[in-house]
Design a protein around this motif. Structure first.
Motif, PDB file in Angstrom:
ATOM      1  N   ARG A 168       0.753  -1.236   0.086  1.00  2.00           N
ATOM      2  CA  ARG A 168       0.129  -0.006   0.149  1.00  2.00           C
ATOM      3  C   ARG A 168       1.025   1.322  -0.060  1.00  2.00           C
ATOM      4  NH1 ARG A 168      -5.386  -0.318   1.006  1.00  2.00           N
ATOM      5  NH2 ARG A 168      -6.188  -2.141   1.504  1.00  2.00           N
ATOM      6  N   GLU A 169       1.928   1.174   0.664  1.00  2.52           N
ATOM      7  CA  GLU A 169       2.774   2.397   0.890  1.00  2.52           C
ATOM      8  C   GLU A 169       3.485   2.710  -0.395  1.00  2.52           C
ATOM      9  OE1 GLU A 169       6.298   3.845   3.841  1.00  2.52           O
ATOM     10  OE2 GLU A 169       4.877   2.424   4.570  1.00  2.52           O
ATOM     11  N   GLU A 170       3.852   1.502  -1.164  1.00  2.00           N
ATOM     12  CA  GLU A 170       4.511   1.824  -2.312  1.00  2.00           C
ATOM     13  C   GLU A 170       3.549   2.424  -3.502  1.00  2.00           C
ATOM     14  OE1 GLU A 170       7.610  -1.219  -4.143  1.00  2.00           O
ATOM     15  OE2 GLU A 170       6.027  -1.994  -3.246  1.00  2.00           O
ATOM     16  N   GLN A 171       2.223   2.156  -3.300  1.00  2.00           N
ATOM     17  CA  GLN A 171       1.188   2.908  -4.033  1.00  2.00           C
ATOM     18  C   GLN A 171       0.623   4.365  -3.537  1.00  2.00           C
ATOM     19  OE1 GLN A 171      -1.932   0.127  -3.710  1.00  2.00           O
ATOM     20  NE2 GLN A 171      -0.741  -1.579  -4.813  1.00  2.00           N
ATOM     21  N   GLY A 172       1.424   4.798  -2.653  1.00  2.07           N
ATOM     22  CA  GLY A 172       1.181   6.189  -1.889  1.00  2.07           C
ATOM     23  C   GLY A 172      -0.034   6.113  -1.079  1.00  2.07           C
ATOM     24  N   GLU A 173      -0.607   4.985  -0.533  1.00  7.15           N
ATOM     25  CA  GLU A 173      -1.338   4.806   0.733  1.00  7.15           C
ATOM     26  C   GLU A 173      -0.799   4.287   1.752  1.00  7.15           C
ATOM     27  OE1 GLU A 173      -4.252   2.151  -1.095  1.00  7.15           O
ATOM     28  OE2 GLU A 173      -4.478   3.335  -2.959  1.00  7.15           O
ATOM     29  N   LYS A 174       0.059   5.346   2.519  1.00  2.00           N
ATOM     30  CA  LYS A 174       0.668   4.721   3.635  1.00  2.00           C
ATOM     31  C   LYS A 174      -0.334   4.644   4.839  1.00  2.00           C
ATOM     32  CE  LYS A 174       4.125   6.110   7.431  1.00  2.00           C
ATOM     33  NZ  LYS A 174       4.451   4.742   7.540  1.00  2.00           N
ATOM     34  N   VAL A 175      -0.493   3.388   5.663  1.00  2.00           N
ATOM     35  CA  VAL A 175      -0.976   3.162   6.744  1.00  2.00           C
ATOM     36  C   VAL A 175      -0.069   3.255   7.988  1.00  2.00           C
ATOM     37  CG1 VAL A 175      -2.705   1.526   7.879  1.00  2.00           C
ATOM     38  CG2 VAL A 175      -2.636   2.010   5.565  1.00  2.00           C
ATOM     39  N   PHE A 176      -0.584   3.935   8.928  1.00  2.00           N
ATOM     40  CA  PHE A 176       0.223   3.825  10.237  1.00  2.00           C
ATOM     41  C   PHE A 176      -0.508   2.572  11.138  1.00  2.00           C
ATOM     42  CE2 PHE A 176       0.532   8.127   8.762  1.00  2.00           C
ATOM     43  CZ  PHE A 176       1.955   8.433   8.852  1.00  2.00           C
TER      44      PHE A 176
END
Length: 454
Positions: free
Chosen positions: A315-323
């Protein structure tokens, strides 16, 4: 050359990683480097390690690897030696957990607070007691400027007027004393009328919202007093809160049990519903409870955490960072070894206050009279708190050989006491899961480092 400092090596999703425990330096290694560091960390002699590396990768590669390891050691980034740390407490109270309600409008089956009343009578904190707690914190925080209060329960919003009045009083008193008082509220989000939503968001109050992920998982454990379901109403309220504060200054917190060992699916649901600040905790229960995690569940849970780490990176690679709270590690905590070694501060820098004003080392000890450590009227009984200060660090004997000790500070005192009746002996299953979460967090840090350098 002597390699005595602790280094933890592991592999995850194709990466070979090494953590230098004392410095916090994280290294991404190739095959020869990983073999050499792993063998040295196991205590093998330098000559034997170089011979093994030469046998597998060639003499020139082996010499180069050993030279690089020596250089990193000289820089204090690999096999760095432990330092003596002064772990004495300054006696300053930095935060209070204010139990506005020993009552709740849910009957969660895994609740450590006995469905909200902590084994005693149901009741709400009077405003006068809350004001005394504020005064206690501002006085006991001494010269510290920034202090915190977490409104807790039970369900603290059952006592909403007292919450509002306490915030007003606390802000005024803090301003008089030149301090900054930060407020947080932890709520099950079941009942949040417009007035409550508007107030919490207007005040900029940090908020922890409780949702267990999938509807069937949540409704199995978080039930209404009559046994009814709560997921739909809670989900709608959580969305409204987060939307009203621009998607910031919140955490969505859930709990998983033996009934949902596939908990990454619950996090998938949380993300799909629009949340990106998430915490999911393992329930700490008596081993006899049907919901309690067991030692034989560990391999499944470890794989689930690794699966979650991979999903989050995708997800982070796709610009959708989740904390995900448990994967957010601080590898750059600076030179303050004391800060890295100390725990949560329960019974020292952090105390809980019950509705009648009694003080406890933390919210999970509330109601156990053996752990009552004073009252907001009369102050603190020093003897019990000295006992907590003595174990509030990663310097406990059980922690000294653990690579993750600087990421937990010795573990949860309440879990240790609940499981072992001994705060010097951490909860073993909890430690095992925490170590895996640390590895997953390190994996994500490594992926970010690699992405930043192309």
């Amino acid at each position: 050359m002597c390699f005595m400092g602790m280094v933890h090596t592991f592999e995850m999703h194709g990466l070979k990683l090494a953590l230098d425990v004392e410095s916090g330096a994280l290294h991404v290694l190739d095959g020869p480097g990983f073999l050499a560091v792993e063998k040295l960390a196991q205590g093998l002699a330098v000559d034997d390690v170089q011979k093994e590396a030469a046998s597998e990768f060639g003499e020139e590669t082996a010499r180069q690897v050993m030279a690089e390891i020596c250089e990193l050691q000289e820089k204090g980034l690999l096999f760095s030696e432990p330092r003596e740390v002064d772990l004495s407490s300054d006696g300053v109270v930095k935060a209070l957990c204010l139990h506005l309600a020993h009552d709740c409008n849910l009957r969660c089956k895994y609740c450590f607070a006995g469905e909200g009343h902590y084994g005693g009578n149901r009741g709400l904190m009077p405003l006068e007691t809350a004001k005394k707690a504020v005064d206690f914190l501002l006085e006991k925080s001494k010269g510290r400027k920034h202090v915190e209060i977490d409104f807790f329960g039970g369900e603290p919003l059952l006592n909403f007027q007292v919450l509002k009045d306490t915030v007003e009083y606390g802000k005024a008193r803090a301003q008089e004393m030149g301090k900054v008082l930060k407020f947080t509220v932890t709520t099950n989000a079941l009942r949040m009328p417009g007035e409550v939503l508007e107030y919490l968001n207007r005040e900029g109050m940090s908020i922890v919202l409780s949702l267990d992920g999938r509807e069937e998982v949540h409704d199995r454990m978080r039930v209404l007093p009559g046994g009814g379901k709560s997921w739909q109403r809670v989900l709608e309220n959580c969305k409204a809160v987060v939307k009203g504060r621009g998607g910031d200054n919140y955490y969505l917190r859930g709990t998983y049990t033996r009934h949902n060992l596939d908990f990454s699916k619950d996090i998938d649901v949380m993300i799909e519903e629009g949340f990106d600040r998430i915490s999911l905790e393992p329930a700490v229960l008596s081993p006899e409870a049907a919901e309690a995690l067991q030692s034989e569940d560990v391999p499944v849970l470890e794989k689930e955490y690794e699966k979650l780490a991979q999903k989050l990176w995708q997800r982070e690679e796709q610009g959708e960072k989740v904390f995900f709270f448990h994967f957010e590690l601080d590898l750059h905590q600076g030179p303050c070894a004391k800060k890295r070694a100390q725990g949560c501060g329960a019974g020292a820098a952090y105390l809980a206050v019950t509705p009648e004003g009694s003080l406890y080392p933390c919210h999970q000890f509330a109601g156990d009279e053996d752990f009552c450590c004073g009252h907001v009227d009369s102050g603190v009984k020093d003897g019990l708190l000295t006992r907590f200060a003595a174990v509030d660090s990663a310097n406990k004997e059980a922690c000294r050989d653990c690579f993750a000790r600087f990421f937990c500070g010795g573990g949860c005192h309440a879990a240790a006491w609940s499981m072992n009746q001994d705060m010097e002996k951490p909860y073993e299953l909890g430690c095992t899961l925490h170590r895996k979460r640390v590895e997953c967090g390190l994996y994500l840090q490594a992926k970010r480092m690699l992405a930043s350098i192309g």
